[in-house]
Scaffold this active site. Structure first.
Site, short mmCIF file in Angstrom:
data_model
loop_
_atom_site.label_atom_id
_atom_site.label_comp_id
_atom_site.label_asym_id
_atom_site.label_seq_id
_atom_site.Cartn_x
_atom_site.Cartn_y
_atom_site.Cartn_z
N TYR A 1 0.83 -1.22 0.00
CA TYR A 1 0.00 0.00 0.00
C TYR A 1 0.85 1.26 0.00
CZ TYR A 1 -4.15 -2.82 0.26
OH TYR A 1 -5.14 -3.73 -0.06
N GLN B 1 -15.28 2.15 -5.66
CA GLN B 1 -14.52 1.02 -5.12
C GLN B 1 -13.04 1.40 -5.02
OE1 GLN B 1 -15.99 -2.97 -6.93
NE2 GLN B 1 -16.42 -1.41 -8.45
N HIS C 1 -14.54 1.10 -0.29
CA HIS C 1 -13.42 0.21 0.04
C HIS C 1 -12.30 0.96 0.75
CE1 HIS C 1 -14.70 -2.77 -3.35
NE2 HIS C 1 -15.45 -2.88 -2.27
C1 BV8 Z 1 -17.85 -8.55 1.96
C2 BV8 Z 1 -9.19 -3.22 -1.26
C3 BV8 Z 1 -19.51 -9.12 3.58
C4 BV8 Z 1 -8.39 -2.03 -1.35
C5 BV8 Z 1 -10.85 -4.40 -2.44
C6 BV8 Z 1 -20.85 -13.02 -2.76
C7 BV8 Z 1 -21.56 -12.13 -1.98
C8 BV8 Z 1 -20.94 -11.33 -1.03
C9 BV8 Z 1 -19.54 -11.42 -0.85
C10 BV8 Z 1 -18.83 -12.31 -1.64
C11 BV8 Z 1 -19.46 -13.10 -2.59
N1 BV8 Z 1 -18.52 -13.87 -3.18
C12 BV8 Z 1 -17.30 -13.57 -2.66
C13 BV8 Z 1 -17.46 -12.64 -1.70
C14 BV8 Z 1 -16.39 -12.05 -0.90
C15 BV8 Z 1 -15.62 -10.95 -1.59
C16 BV8 Z 1 -15.62 -10.97 -3.08
O1 BV8 Z 1 -16.40 -10.30 -3.74
N2 BV8 Z 1 -14.67 -11.71 -3.63
C17 BV8 Z 1 -14.53 -11.76 -5.09
C18 BV8 Z 1 -13.04 -11.82 -5.43
C19 BV8 Z 1 -15.26 -12.99 -5.58
N3 BV8 Z 1 -16.13 -9.66 -1.17
C20 BV8 Z 1 -15.70 -9.16 0.01
O2 BV8 Z 1 -14.97 -9.77 0.77
C21 BV8 Z 1 -16.21 -7.77 0.39
N4 BV8 Z 1 -16.76 -7.82 1.71
O3 BV8 Z 1 -18.40 -9.23 1.14
O4 BV8 Z 1 -18.31 -8.43 3.27
C22 BV8 Z 1 -20.67 -8.36 3.05
C23 BV8 Z 1 -21.54 -8.98 2.15
C24 BV8 Z 1 -22.64 -8.28 1.67
C25 BV8 Z 1 -22.86 -6.97 2.09
C26 BV8 Z 1 -21.96 -6.37 2.96
C27 BV8 Z 1 -20.85 -7.05 3.43
C28 BV8 Z 1 -15.07 -6.76 0.42
C29 BV8 Z 1 -14.59 -6.47 -0.97
C30 BV8 Z 1 -13.57 -5.35 -0.94
C31 BV8 Z 1 -12.22 -5.93 -1.17
N5 BV8 Z 1 -11.24 -4.86 -1.31
N6 BV8 Z 1 -9.92 -3.48 -2.48
C32 BV8 Z 1 -7.46 -2.15 -2.52
O5 BV8 Z 1 -6.43 -2.85 -2.38
O6 BV8 Z 1 -7.77 -1.52 -3.53
S1 BV8 Z 1 -11.57 -4.94 -3.88
C33 BV8 Z 1 -10.68 -4.47 -5.27
O7 BV8 Z 1 -11.47 -4.95 -6.39
C34 BV8 Z 1 -10.60 -2.99 -5.47
O8 BV8 Z 1 -11.34 -2.24 -4.52
C35 BV8 Z 1 -11.27 -2.81 -6.83
O9 BV8 Z 1 -11.80 -1.57 -7.00
C36 BV8 Z 1 -12.29 -3.86 -6.71
C37 BV8 Z 1 -13.12 -4.20 -7.90
O10 BV8 Z 1 -12.25 -4.29 -9.00
P1 BV8 Z 1 -12.56 -3.30 -10.22
O11 BV8 Z 1 -12.59 -1.92 -9.68
O12 BV8 Z 1 -13.75 -3.79 -10.94
O13 BV8 Z 1 -11.24 -3.45 -11.07
P2 BV8 Z 1 -10.93 -4.59 -12.13
O14 BV8 Z 1 -9.48 -4.50 -12.45
O15 BV8 Z 1 -11.51 -5.90 -11.67
O16 BV8 Z 1 -11.79 -4.16 -13.42
C38 BV8 Z 1 -11.45 -2.97 -14.11
C39 BV8 Z 1 -12.49 -2.82 -15.20
O17 BV8 Z 1 -12.25 -1.58 -15.87
C40 BV8 Z 1 -12.41 -3.91 -16.27
O18 BV8 Z 1 -13.71 -4.38 -16.55
C41 BV8 Z 1 -11.82 -3.19 -17.49
O19 BV8 Z 1 -12.39 -3.67 -18.70
C42 BV8 Z 1 -12.28 -1.77 -17.24
N7 BV8 Z 1 -11.39 -0.76 -17.83
C43 BV8 Z 1 -10.04 -0.80 -17.94
N8 BV8 Z 1 -9.60 0.35 -18.53
C44 BV8 Z 1 -10.71 1.11 -18.76
C45 BV8 Z 1 -11.85 0.42 -18.32
N9 BV8 Z 1 -13.08 0.92 -18.44
C46 BV8 Z 1 -13.21 2.13 -19.00
N10 BV8 Z 1 -12.16 2.86 -19.45
C47 BV8 Z 1 -10.91 2.39 -19.34
N11 BV8 Z 1 -9.87 3.13 -19.80
#
Ligand code: BV8
Length: 238
Positions: free
Chosen positions: A56, A91, A109
């Protein structure tokens, strides 16, 4: 455009991509460089706090070197000029929305420029490197500071407020997120079920693309200024 309309904008790493900030799941993204489990979970922090702090610290040190891009500025213009309310739920943990002029931003987040004390649970601004030798300015304990970001398995911030916003918005706009991470990935369904018009602007279709009534695929820095113009001139009907 009637004044009482509400817009909620969900943003993800893709909105900062054109500013030079790495996304997570694109080619060469953050999760291809380091394991999510090692640096973005409480277990990873407990196992190797120095590794997590430096992960970080490196991202925080990059912030002064990057600038908001036209997508961030377009959302700040929308907040200023739209007759109704505009709320960003991001996020992202960078400060680019604020630096572009957005004032209504919820960091679900957390934020790179804040630290959290594991002992007293207080959060406070912290722009330099975090270390384990540092004392908490609130409770004085040493070695208890962590980045104030939400790791996997932790509760995102302001969820009640976010769900209330989703249930009362007229337009839900998702920008730059892959739809991998919950609960953010479910917001489009929550908004849509409560009557919002939903649109995704993303480089490529996200995992949740079928939940959106409308989609535009391409770079946010190019598409968002055009879309904001359409919203402000009333030529985009919702
Ligand atoms: C939680 C930390 C309980 C800081 C992050 C089902 C239901 C509920 C929960 C879960 C579930 N299944 C699994 C879970 C648990 C888990 C989860 O989701 N896991 C995933 C991997 C399956 N979730 C959690 O643990 C969350 N907490 O669930 O608590 C709860 C449940 C319900 C209600 C309340 C509480 C906590 C999640 C937070 C984790 N921390 N970050 C840091 O280090 O940054 S998450 C991390 O991923 C970042 O925050 C990031 O922002 C986030 C999402 O990623 P994206 O922003 O989408 O980025 P990504 O690279 O994936 O995509 C980029 C996109 O941009 C692409 O599509 C690309 O095409 C596009 N793009 C690229 N360039 C451009 C563009 N678009 C436009 N223009 C461009 N130029």
């Amino acid at each position: 455009m009637s004044g009482s309309r509400n817009i909620v904008v969900l943003t993800g790493a893709g909105i900062s991509a054109e500013s030079g900030v790495d996304t997570f799941r694109d080619e060469g993204g953050i999760w291809s460089q380091v394991r999510l489990e090692d640096v973005a979970t409480p277990e990873g922090f407990a196992a190797d706090p120095v590794r997590v702090q430096s992960f970080y610290n490196a991202r925080r040190a990059q912030l002064p070197l990057v600038e908001p891009n036209p997508a961030h500025f377009a959302l700040a213009r929308l907040e200023r000029e739209f007759e109704g309310s505009v709320m960003i739920v991001t996020q992202n943990i960078d400060d680019l929305h604020e630096r572009a002029g957005s004032q209504k931003v919820i960091h679900m987040h957390g934020e790179l420029k804040k630290a959290l004390c594991c002992a007293c649970k207080k959060s406070f601004p912290h722009e330099s490197d975090l270390s384990l030798e540092e004392a908490c300015p609130k409770c004085g304990q040493v070695g208890t500071l962590r980045p104030d970001v939400v790791w996997f398995g932790e509760m995102p911030y302001q969820m009640d407020r976010i769900y209330d916003l989703l249930r009362h918005c007229d337009l839900f706009l998702s920008v730059g997120t892959s739809g991998n991470v919950y609960p953010a990935a479910q917001f489009v369904q929550e908004a849509g079920q409560h009557g919002a018009h939903t649109i995704e602007i993303n480089l490529e279709p996200s995992l949740g693309v079928s939940d959106f009534e409308d989609t535009r695929h391409g770079k946010a820095g190019e598409l968002l200024p055009i879309f904001v113009d359409e919203l402000l001139t009333g030529s985009y009907h919702f």
